[in-house]
Motif scaffolding. Structure first.
Motif: not given
Length: 158
Positions: A2-4, A84-85, A89-93, A118-121
């Motif tokens: 939430a709220k990335e 999974g977490i 995190i690696a993707a959003w980073a 992931y970012p953008g789903g």
């Protein structure tokens, strides 16, 4: 997650939280499910490091990464929850950095499934994978999920 946009994922990526470490689990149900009591917990940066090795046109699953860590550290299994977490995190980073990108879209869930976290789903991951030559298929009627067709043929070997 939430709220990335309000989170510093690169700080999370660098926070090892006292990992790596091996934990002995006592829960009989988990021991039976995972095939042993020695569980490895890899830090988030290790997931990022492995995800960066997957070349253009290839894919890997979170399960394959977990198996790699387990074998490399002589344990029975790697914690699936943190895996999974930490992959997310690696993707959003990667999305928050200007350079040194991680090709996170190449890391799939079990059975070649795309990751909605992931970012953008799914849509962004689908576009990126199709740009690398992968064919994306949908499965299901009400709970539609997306998969890389014949993903096993394109698996990257660690």
């Amino acid at each position: 997650m939430a709220k990335e946009q309000n989170k510093d994922f690169n700080a999370m990526l660098q926070n090892s939280k006292d990992m790596p470490k091996v934990k002995i689990i006592q829960d009989e149900k988990s021991i039976k499910k995972y095939g042993g009591e020695r569980m490895y917990l890899a830090p988030p940066i290790d997931y990022d490091r492995v995800m960066k090795t997957v070349p253009f046109g290839k894919v890997i699953t979170v399960g394959r990464i977990r198996d790699y860590f387990a074998k490399a550290n002589n344990v029975d299994f790697t914690d699936p929850i943190t895996a999974g977490i930490f992959v997310s995190i690696a993707a959003w980073a990667s999305e928050q950095r200007d350079g040194d990108k991680t090709p996170y879209w190449r890391t799939l869930k079990a059975d070649g499934e795309l990751n909605q976290k992931y970012p953008g789903g799914i849509e962004v991951q689908k576009e990126k994978l199709e740009a690398e030559g992968h064919i994306i298929v949908s499965r299901g009627r009400s709970n539609i999920r997306y998969y890389v067709k014949n993903y096993r043929d394109r698996l990257y070997q660690l």
